[in-house]
Motif scaffolding. Structure first.
Motif, PDB file in Angstrom:
ATOM      1  N   THR A   1       0.834  -1.211   0.000  1.00  0.00           N
ATOM      2  CA  THR A   1       0.000   0.000   0.000  1.00  0.00           C
ATOM      3  C   THR A   1       0.863   1.253   0.000  1.00  0.00           C
ATOM      4  O   THR A   1       0.611   2.199  -0.756  1.00  0.00           O
ATOM      5  CB  THR A   1      -0.933   0.013   1.230  1.00  0.00           C
ATOM      6  OG1 THR A   1      -1.779  -1.132   1.195  1.00  0.00           O
ATOM      7  CG2 THR A   1      -1.793   1.272   1.246  1.00  0.00           C
TER       8      THR A   1
ATOM      9  N   LEU B   1      -5.671  -5.034  -1.454  1.00  0.00           N
ATOM     10  CA  LEU B   1      -4.619  -4.089  -1.839  1.00  0.00           C
ATOM     11  C   LEU B   1      -5.179  -2.939  -2.662  1.00  0.00           C
ATOM     12  O   LEU B   1      -4.816  -1.774  -2.445  1.00  0.00           O
ATOM     13  CB  LEU B   1      -3.525  -4.816  -2.626  1.00  0.00           C
ATOM     14  CG  LEU B   1      -2.633  -5.761  -1.814  1.00  0.00           C
ATOM     15  CD1 LEU B   1      -1.634  -6.461  -2.729  1.00  0.00           C
ATOM     16  CD2 LEU B   1      -1.896  -5.002  -0.714  1.00  0.00           C
TER      17      LEU B   1
ATOM     18  N   PHE C   1      -7.043  -0.612  -0.250  1.00  0.00           N
ATOM     19  CA  PHE C   1      -6.110   0.109   0.614  1.00  0.00           C
ATOM     20  C   PHE C   1      -5.352   1.175  -0.166  1.00  0.00           C
ATOM     21  O   PHE C   1      -5.177   2.309   0.310  1.00  0.00           O
ATOM     22  CB  PHE C   1      -5.129  -0.868   1.264  1.00  0.00           C
ATOM     23  CG  PHE C   1      -5.612  -1.455   2.558  1.00  0.00           C
ATOM     24  CD1 PHE C   1      -5.343  -0.821   3.763  1.00  0.00           C
ATOM     25  CD2 PHE C   1      -6.335  -2.631   2.576  1.00  0.00           C
ATOM     26  CE1 PHE C   1      -5.787  -1.357   4.965  1.00  0.00           C
ATOM     27  CE2 PHE C   1      -6.789  -3.177   3.766  1.00  0.00           C
ATOM     28  CZ  PHE C   1      -6.524  -2.539   4.964  1.00  0.00           C
ATOM     29  N   ILE C   2      -4.878   0.833  -1.350  1.00  0.00           N
ATOM     30  CA  ILE C   2      -4.086   1.780  -2.142  1.00  0.00           C
ATOM     31  C   ILE C   2      -4.930   2.990  -2.534  1.00  0.00           C
ATOM     32  O   ILE C   2      -4.492   4.144  -2.397  1.00  0.00           O
ATOM     33  CB  ILE C   2      -3.510   1.084  -3.386  1.00  0.00           C
ATOM     34  CG1 ILE C   2      -2.410   0.095  -2.961  1.00  0.00           C
ATOM     35  CG2 ILE C   2      -2.935   2.109  -4.371  1.00  0.00           C
ATOM     36  CD1 ILE C   2      -1.979  -0.859  -4.062  1.00  0.00           C
TER      37      ILE C   2
ATOM     38  N   THR D   1      -4.546  -2.359   8.509  1.00  0.00           N
ATOM     39  CA  THR D   1      -4.354  -3.622   7.781  1.00  0.00           C
ATOM     40  C   THR D   1      -5.153  -4.753   8.411  1.00  0.00           C
ATOM     41  O   THR D   1      -5.462  -5.743   7.740  1.00  0.00           O
ATOM     42  CB  THR D   1      -2.864  -4.018   7.738  1.00  0.00           C
ATOM     43  OG1 THR D   1      -2.352  -4.121   9.081  1.00  0.00           O
ATOM     44  CG2 THR D   1      -2.047  -3.003   6.961  1.00  0.00           C
TER      45      THR D   1
END
Length: 219
Positions: free
Chosen positions: A29, A94, A97-98, A162
């Motif tokens: 991330t 992912l 989150f990114i 996370t």
């Protein structure tokens, strides 16, 4: 009944394995969201109104909705609406989150860049520097100085966030600990806090050192 040494080793091994997944999400991330956030920040500051409007709307939506919901959207919506399911739950996590952290980072970047006095841009123009040269030679390190504290806060928050990946079945550390809780052991769940505390303590020290090194930028 207390667990024997082999049981303790097995539990700790499971917790370390789970935290390894947390760290994978954290690292991936961070590597992707930092540059993407800068691109989004430039879009938010663009003089081209449609681009600026779309970018700011995107950031508003991402910052205004829960990350947990965004993870579900990334995992399920492509399959439901476009018949293009995301087959890897790790990939879905992912992506969510990114996108989420890129939006937050973009606002930190934008605040740092816009906080530089206009006179410095004008002085660079007088010296014959292009906009690109001005940014990299005059503005960049001052921006880094300004954004280090808020960026460190977001990065530490990312470490804790996370753990949200467990909602789609990823075996991060808290999910691993919960399995032992169902067996009547509570200490593995509480011990997960130590993993986060130690790692965030390391990050806090690291960012503290970075801030000290940047102290000579008083602007």
């Amino acid at each position: 009944m207390f667990p024997v040494a082999n049981d303790i080793n097995s539990i700790l091994s499971s917790l370390f394995s789970g935290f390894g997944l947390n760290l994978q999400i954290f690292a991936a991330t961070l590597l992707a969201a930092l540059p993407l956030g800068l691109i989004i920040a430039f879009g938010s500051m663009s003089k081209f109104f449609p681009l600026r409007y779309l970018t700011k709307t995107f950031v508003w939506i991402i910052r205004g909705t829960p990350l947990m919901l965004q993870i579900f959207v990334v995992l399920y919506v492509p399959g439901l609406l476009f018949n293009m399911p995301v087959r890897s739950r790790m990939t879905a996590a992912l992506i969510a989150f990114i996108i989420n952290y890129a939006a937050y980072f973009s606002e930190i970047y934008r605040g740092g860049i816009e906080g530089i006095p206009r006179g410095q841009h004008e002085a660079a123009q007088v010296l014959g520097l292009t906009k690109v040269q001005t940014f990299f030679k005059v503005i960049l390190f001052q921006v880094i100085k300004r954004i280090t504290a808020p960026m460190s806060n977001e990065i530490i928050t990312l470490v804790k966030d996370t753990s949200l990946s467990r909602i789609i079945g990823l075996a991060e550390i808290i999910m691993c600990a919960e399995r032992f809780t169902k067996q009547g052991l509570i200490w593995p769940l509480f011990s997960t806090g130590l993993f986060f505390l130690i790692f965030n303590g390391i990050l806090t020290v690291l960012f503290g050192q970075i801030e000290k090194r940047l102290n000579y930028y008083k602007g």
